[in-house]
Scaffold this motif. Structure first.
Motif, PDB file in Angstrom:
ATOM      1  N   TYR A 130       0.989  -1.297  -0.116  1.00  0.00           N
ATOM      2  CA  TYR A 130      -0.036   0.061  -0.018  1.00  0.00           C
ATOM      3  C   TYR A 130       0.793   1.294   0.070  1.00  0.00           C
ATOM      4  O   TYR A 130       1.668   1.382   0.745  1.00  0.00           O
ATOM      5  CB  TYR A 130      -0.972  -0.020   1.165  1.00  0.00           C
ATOM      6  N   LEU A 131       0.455   2.068  -1.052  1.00  0.00           N
ATOM      7  CA  LEU A 131       1.599   3.110  -1.330  1.00  0.00           C
ATOM      8  C   LEU A 131       0.861   4.414  -0.738  1.00  0.00           C
ATOM      9  O   LEU A 131      -0.392   4.636  -1.388  1.00  0.00           O
ATOM     10  CB  LEU A 131       2.056   3.346  -2.347  1.00  0.00           C
ATOM     11  N   THR A 132       1.105   5.499  -0.055  1.00  0.00           N
ATOM     12  CA  THR A 132       0.560   6.556   0.373  1.00  0.00           C
ATOM     13  C   THR A 132       1.427   7.821  -0.173  1.00  0.00           C
ATOM     14  O   THR A 132       2.781   7.859   0.357  1.00  0.00           O
ATOM     15  CB  THR A 132       0.285   6.734   1.750  1.00  0.00           C
ATOM     16  N   GLU A 144      -2.663   3.741  -2.527  1.00  0.00           N
ATOM     17  CA  GLU A 144      -2.869   2.935  -3.623  1.00  0.00           C
ATOM     18  C   GLU A 144      -2.372   1.315  -2.966  1.00  0.00           C
ATOM     19  O   GLU A 144      -1.494   1.359  -2.543  1.00  0.00           O
ATOM     20  CB  GLU A 144      -2.064   3.310  -4.666  1.00  0.00           C
ATOM     21  N   LYS A 145      -3.382   0.484  -3.915  1.00  0.00           N
ATOM     22  CA  LYS A 145      -2.999  -0.822  -3.477  1.00  0.00           C
ATOM     23  C   LYS A 145      -2.478  -1.387  -4.801  1.00  0.00           C
ATOM     24  O   LYS A 145      -2.770  -1.465  -5.856  1.00  0.00           O
ATOM     25  CB  LYS A 145      -4.339  -1.710  -3.175  1.00  0.00           C
ATOM     26  N   TRP A 146      -1.161  -2.275  -4.428  1.00  0.00           N
ATOM     27  CA  TRP A 146      -0.387  -2.744  -5.633  1.00  0.00           C
ATOM     28  C   TRP A 146      -0.191  -4.070  -5.143  1.00  0.00           C
ATOM     29  O   TRP A 146       0.122  -4.471  -3.926  1.00  0.00           O
ATOM     30  CB  TRP A 146       0.798  -1.944  -5.733  1.00  0.00           C
ATOM     31  N   PRO A 147      -0.019  -5.108  -6.172  1.00  0.00           N
ATOM     32  CA  PRO A 147       0.670  -6.425  -5.925  1.00  0.00           C
ATOM     33  C   PRO A 147       2.328  -6.023  -5.388  1.00  0.00           C
ATOM     34  O   PRO A 147       2.656  -5.118  -5.888  1.00  0.00           O
ATOM     35  CB  PRO A 147       0.591  -7.022  -7.172  1.00  0.00           C
ATOM     36  N   GLU A 173       6.900   0.527  -8.538  1.00  0.00           N
ATOM     37  CA  GLU A 173       6.477   1.847  -8.622  1.00  0.00           C
ATOM     38  C   GLU A 173       7.085   2.768  -7.887  1.00  0.00           C
ATOM     39  O   GLU A 173       7.552   3.937  -7.878  1.00  0.00           O
ATOM     40  CB  GLU A 173       4.834   1.768  -8.167  1.00  0.00           C
ATOM     41  N   LEU A 174       7.505   2.145  -6.471  1.00  0.00           N
ATOM     42  CA  LEU A 174       8.378   3.004  -5.706  1.00  0.00           C
ATOM     43  C   LEU A 174       9.820   3.286  -5.951  1.00  0.00           C
ATOM     44  O   LEU A 174      10.228   4.536  -6.014  1.00  0.00           O
ATOM     45  CB  LEU A 174       8.505   1.943  -4.373  1.00  0.00           C
ATOM     46  N   TYR A 175      10.615   1.950  -6.577  1.00  0.00           N
ATOM     47  CA  TYR A 175      11.912   2.065  -6.712  1.00  0.00           C
ATOM     48  C   TYR A 175      12.524   2.494  -8.145  1.00  0.00           C
ATOM     49  O   TYR A 175      13.524   2.856  -8.316  1.00  0.00           O
ATOM     50  CB  TYR A 175      12.726   0.963  -6.064  1.00  0.00           C
ATOM     51  N   PHE A 176      11.661   2.258  -9.240  1.00  0.00           N
ATOM     52  CA  PHE A 176      12.232   2.010 -10.364  1.00  0.00           C
ATOM     53  C   PHE A 176      12.965   3.599 -11.015  1.00  0.00           C
ATOM     54  O   PHE A 176      14.093   3.644 -11.517  1.00  0.00           O
ATOM     55  CB  PHE A 176      11.255   1.525 -11.517  1.00  0.00           C
ATOM     56  N   HIS A 177      12.153   4.306 -10.607  1.00  0.00           N
ATOM     57  CA  HIS A 177      12.511   5.718 -10.944  1.00  0.00           C
ATOM     58  C   HIS A 177      13.820   6.243 -10.096  1.00  0.00           C
ATOM     59  O   HIS A 177      14.870   6.960 -10.669  1.00  0.00           O
ATOM     60  CB  HIS A 177      11.352   6.814 -10.842  1.00  0.00           C
ATOM     61  N   SER A 178      13.771   5.705  -8.757  1.00  0.00           N
ATOM     62  CA  SER A 178      14.777   6.345  -7.737  1.00  0.00           C
ATOM     63  C   SER A 178      16.017   5.534  -8.300  1.00  0.00           C
ATOM     64  O   SER A 178      17.229   6.000  -8.504  1.00  0.00           O
ATOM     65  CB  SER A 178      14.299   6.001  -6.502  1.00  0.00           C
TER      66      SER A 178
END
Length: 548
Positions: A227-229, A250-253, A260-265
């Motif tokens: 869960y991402l906030t 947001e709810k994600w597998p 979503e969290l880390y690819f761009h970082s």
């Protein structure tokens, strides 16, 4: 795109471990690195190829399976070469986690050069600044190699060097988080294995709004999602919704959530590794040409008073009948009837002074031409490096590689010598389709030049931000509707130095009217007639941009 400063906790890692374990056995097909702290295993898991991504960054260390396209270093590090030697084509057949600690032990079976089967242990340690990846020979219990080496004088309890006996990180000695023994009057982090401060804060909040402790723990245990906030430009995450933040979530597998969290970082880190040196080279050249232009302008100012020297010489010839020598100055009437004082060299006659003024005029005239030529070259060079500086600010990994190649080609970076026959590098472009129209753009000089002079058709419409360095954008039409025009103009403005401005002018014209600028690097164009559209640039996240 996203900044995330939350540490991975042991309970979340246990969920990741469950997901990966469900796909065992996993074959390791390729091993590479996308940054100094990120190792990518291309694997065959659950009947399909995917990437096992392991980041050992001090802030956003994590492990997940990902289908995203991770760019990798062209030359592997020594550690990656060691991994390839021992476990490439090996099978991960088991994964262990010790009491919700923040490390995983992967058991790997692989064959050596003699085709004998060998057992290895890969310790994936995700403990903040102590994050590390350690390869161990299971038979001897000795470390073969590690991503981050720790000599005895740095840590007397745990030496991490080739040949040292491998020891596990110190156990936490905490209770099972899903057991019944808990004292709610004391810190949950200190009592329960795998708990983070963020998770304890969430549990406390839920208790304060009437939820039962047992129900919250059950929700944690049964969760298989992330869960991402979002808070400003960063994300907080957990395996249960963070209701305590009182914001939408947001709810994600789990794996997609980590992507979503880390690819761009991680992409920023990959770009940083390659572009730090590029930025230094570019900024050094910008400073050099700015200083050079300043000095040339000073010289030009000194050389610019040509007509005065020429007129002084002509007037002195007119008055050459005056006393020959000894005068420091002479007052004469110029051609417009005005009185004028001309400085003289008292050692010379009037006629000789006239000749001296002619000589000064000729010298300045030649100097002015040379200075103006040098000024044009320096100004073009400054414009070129300013454009590279701007391109680096929004470059992805492949774009940065293009810029590195370009700088090497023009002698600003050392070329790496290789005896291997070099394959011609494919030039990437970016493309999207909207309402049947294909919009294509470049993000650096090499891409822009290829797009404008090789890829685009003569009647395609071409867009570029006016008076800014930036993307060339082409649409496969000579008369697209306004919606398409505005999308093209927005891309051109957003990928330029004007991205944070408003009402940015974007020029557009048919591709056939473009001409290369002689003597300038790729990507520089000239044209005579154009139309202009004005746009407030923004990052249009709905556009599905693909790489060609």
């Amino acid at each position: 795109m996203y900044n995330n400063h939350m540490a991975l906790d042991g309970i979340t890692l246990s969920k990741v471990k469950e997901e990966i374990s469900g796909l065992l056995p996993i074959r390791i097909n390729r091993i590479s690195e996308s940054s100094k702290t990120e190792i990518i295993f291309n694997v065959h898991a659950g009947g399909k190829r995917t990437n096992l991504v392991m980041s050992f960054h001090s802030v956003y260390n994590h492990i997940c399976l990902s289908n995203k396209n991770y760019s990798t270093y062209l030359e592997p590090s020594t550690f990656v070469m060691v991994l390839r030697k021992y476990i490439l084509n090996g099978i991960i057949y088991d994964i262990e986690q010790n009491s919700y600690d923040r490390f995983l032990l992967m058991k790997i079976r692989a064959r050596n050069e003699l085709y004998d089967e060998k057992e290895y242990l890969l310790s994936v340690e995700l403990m903040g600044k102590y994050a590390n990846l350690i390869l161990v020979d299971q038979e001897t219990g000795k470390i073969i190699d590690a991503l981050k080496k720790i000599p005895p004088f740095e840590n007397t309890r745990r030496t991490i060097l080739s040949g040292a006996i491998f020891t596990l990180p110190e156990p936490q000695d905490k209770k099972d988080p899903y057991g019944n023994e808990v004292n709610l009057d004391e810190s949950l982090v200190k009592q329960l294995a795998g708990f983070s401060k963020q998770l304890e804060k969430e549990v406390r909040y839920r208790l304060s709004i009437g939820q039962q402790y047992e129900d919250v723990i059950k929700e944690i245990k049964e969760s298989d999602s992330l869960y991402l906030t979002k808070i400003d430009d960063s994300y907080e995450y957990s395996i249960i919704p963070l209701l305590s933040l009182e914001r939408p979530y947001e709810k994600w597998p789990i794996f997609e959530g980590f992507d979503e969290l880390y690819f761009h970082s991680d992409e920023k880190e990959r770009i940083k590794n390659i572009s730090d040196d590029l930025f230094k080279v570019v900024k050094r050249q910008i400073k050099h040409f700015e200083n050079k232009i300043g000095k040339l302008n000073e010289s030009l100012h000194d050389a610019i008073n040509l007509s005065s020297d020429l007129e002084s010489g002509e007037l002195l010839y007119t008055y050459s009948n005056l006393d020959d020598k000894g005068l420091k100055e002479v007052e004469v009437v110029d051609y417009e009837g005005n009185s004028r004082i001309i400085k003289l060299d008292p050692k010379l006659s009037i006629k000789e002074n006239a000749n001296k003024y002619y000589q000064i005029y000729q010298k300045k005239r030649k100097g002015k031409v040379y200075i103006e030529e040098q000024l044009a070259i320096a100004s073009n060079s400054l414009e070129y490096f300013n454009s590279l500086n701007e391109q680096l600010s929004y470059a992805n990994y492949e774009d940065a590689l293009d810029i590195k190649e370009e700088l090497a080609k023009y002698g600003y970076l050392k070329k790496k010598t290789s005896h291997k026959a070099k394959k011609k590098k494919k030039i990437s472009l970016y493309q999207l389709e909207v309402d049947g129209y294909l919009i294509t753009f470049g993000k650096n000089n090499i891409q822009n030049s290829y797009l404008s002079f090789d890829y685009a058709k003569p009647n395609n419409l071409w867009f570029h931000a006016h008076d800014y360095h930036g993307s060339h954008v082409v649409v496969n039409s000579d008369n697209p509707p306004e919606k398409i025009m505005r999308i093209c103009a927005n891309i051109a403005a957003y990928y330029s130095k004007g991205r944070y401005s408003s009402s940015v002018p974007v020029d557009y014209l048919p591709v056939k009217q473009l001409k290369k600028v002689k003597g300038m690097p790729p990507g520089f164009v000239t044209f005579h007639s154009h139309k202009t559209i004005y746009i407030d640039p923004y990052d249009d996240k709905e556009l599905e941009i693909r790489t060609l």
